[in-house]
Design an enzyme around this catalytic site. Structure first.
Site, PDB file in Angstrom:
ATOM      1  N   CYS A  81     -26.942  10.474  54.455  1.00 55.96           N
ATOM      2  CA  CYS A  81     -27.251   9.037  54.397  1.00 55.96           C
ATOM      3  C   CYS A  81     -26.085   8.153  54.829  1.00 55.96           C
ATOM      4  O   CYS A  81     -26.274   7.180  55.563  1.00 55.96           O
ATOM      5  CB  CYS A  81     -27.748   8.648  53.008  1.00 55.96           C
ATOM      6  SG  CYS A  81     -26.555   8.894  51.678  1.00 55.96           S
ATOM      7  N   HIS A 133     -26.490   6.955  47.177  1.00 54.75           N
ATOM      8  CA  HIS A 133     -27.351   6.910  48.358  1.00 54.75           C
ATOM      9  C   HIS A 133     -27.259   5.530  49.004  1.00 54.75           C
ATOM     10  O   HIS A 133     -27.034   4.532  48.318  1.00 54.75           O
ATOM     11  CB  HIS A 133     -28.804   7.219  47.962  1.00 54.75           C
ATOM     12  CG  HIS A 133     -29.717   7.409  49.136  1.00 54.75           C
ATOM     13  ND1 HIS A 133     -29.550   8.417  50.041  1.00 54.75           N
ATOM     14  CD2 HIS A 133     -30.805   6.706  49.532  1.00 54.75           C
ATOM     15  CE1 HIS A 133     -30.503   8.333  50.967  1.00 54.75           C
ATOM     16  NE2 HIS A 133     -31.278   7.300  50.674  1.00 54.75           N
ATOM     17  N   HIS A 145     -33.137   5.332  56.278  1.00 55.58           N
ATOM     18  CA  HIS A 145     -32.115   6.144  55.612  1.00 55.58           C
ATOM     19  C   HIS A 145     -32.347   7.614  55.901  1.00 55.58           C
ATOM     20  O   HIS A 145     -33.388   7.998  56.433  1.00 55.58           O
ATOM     21  CB  HIS A 145     -32.137   5.885  54.096  1.00 55.58           C
ATOM     22  CG  HIS A 145     -33.418   6.271  53.429  1.00 55.58           C
ATOM     23  ND1 HIS A 145     -33.491   7.194  52.408  1.00 55.58           N
ATOM     24  CD2 HIS A 145     -34.697   5.857  53.617  1.00 55.58           C
ATOM     25  CE1 HIS A 145     -34.747   7.325  52.009  1.00 55.58           C
ATOM     26  NE2 HIS A 145     -35.495   6.518  52.729  1.00 55.58           N
TER      27      HIS A 145
END
Length: 183
Positions: A81, A133, A145
């Site tokens: 990510c 994240h 993402h």
């Protein structure tokens, strides 16, 4: 396979638009190729892409959709990510950001969900007390993402999973911004 078909369809739209423009009388208005691309990305990616949107951002994301997740990866063979967010900022916004989501958060002015604009970052604390994240906001509560289970995708902040773990949004602090601190 689907990605190749969709890419071929986009190319066909541009070719048709270009040939149509050449055969029409000069006084007739020609369809703007950027508008065609906006319509295409709106349909394919499920995001409202309009005239003010950054088409370079959507083209970049489209090229990466489906890339598998790989921890510490940063290629089309596999990406995580933070590497995906870093690649977007490097190639689309010509901005160098750090490599890890927690470090990237130190580079932003925190924002609430309702303050987010296209290109802002979204941060999550997934089953953790710290940021774990990151994604890039596209508008309409959607963000791109690298999901650890689905690879590079577009998701919705209102999905129960992401809504539960959303921490904050963030906008990169630019030099000259009152919050910018030179290291």
């Amino acid at each position: 396979m689907i990605k190749k078909f969709l890419c071929s369809t986009l190319i066909a739209l541009f070719v048709c638009s270009a040939s149509f423009a050449q055969t029409k009388p000069k006084e007739t208005k020609v369809e703007d190729p950027d508008n065609l691309a906006s319509q295409y990305f709106s349909q394919v990616m499920g995001v409202a892409v309009d005239a003010t949107s950054n088409l370079k951002l959507y083209k970049f994301i489209y090229e990466w959709i489906g890339t598998p997740y790989r921890y510490a990866g940063n290629t089309k063979k596999g990406i995580d990510c933070s590497a995906f967010a870093k690649a977007i900022y490097d190639k689309v916004f010509n901005t160098n950001i750090l490599r890890n989501s927690r470090d990237i958060f130190s580079m932003v002015n925190p924002l609430s969900k309702d303050e987010l604009k296209e290109g802002d970052l979204v941060f999550f604390k997934i089953k953790s007390k710290s940021i774990s994240h990151i994604g890039v906001y596209l508008g309409d509560n959607r963000f791109a993402h690298a999901s650890s289970t689905r690879g590079v995708v577009i998701s919705n902040l209102n999905e129960p999973y992401y809504s539960r773990y959303f921490y904050k949004g963030g906008r990169i602090i630019e030099p000259g911004d009152k919050n910018f601190v030179e290291e």
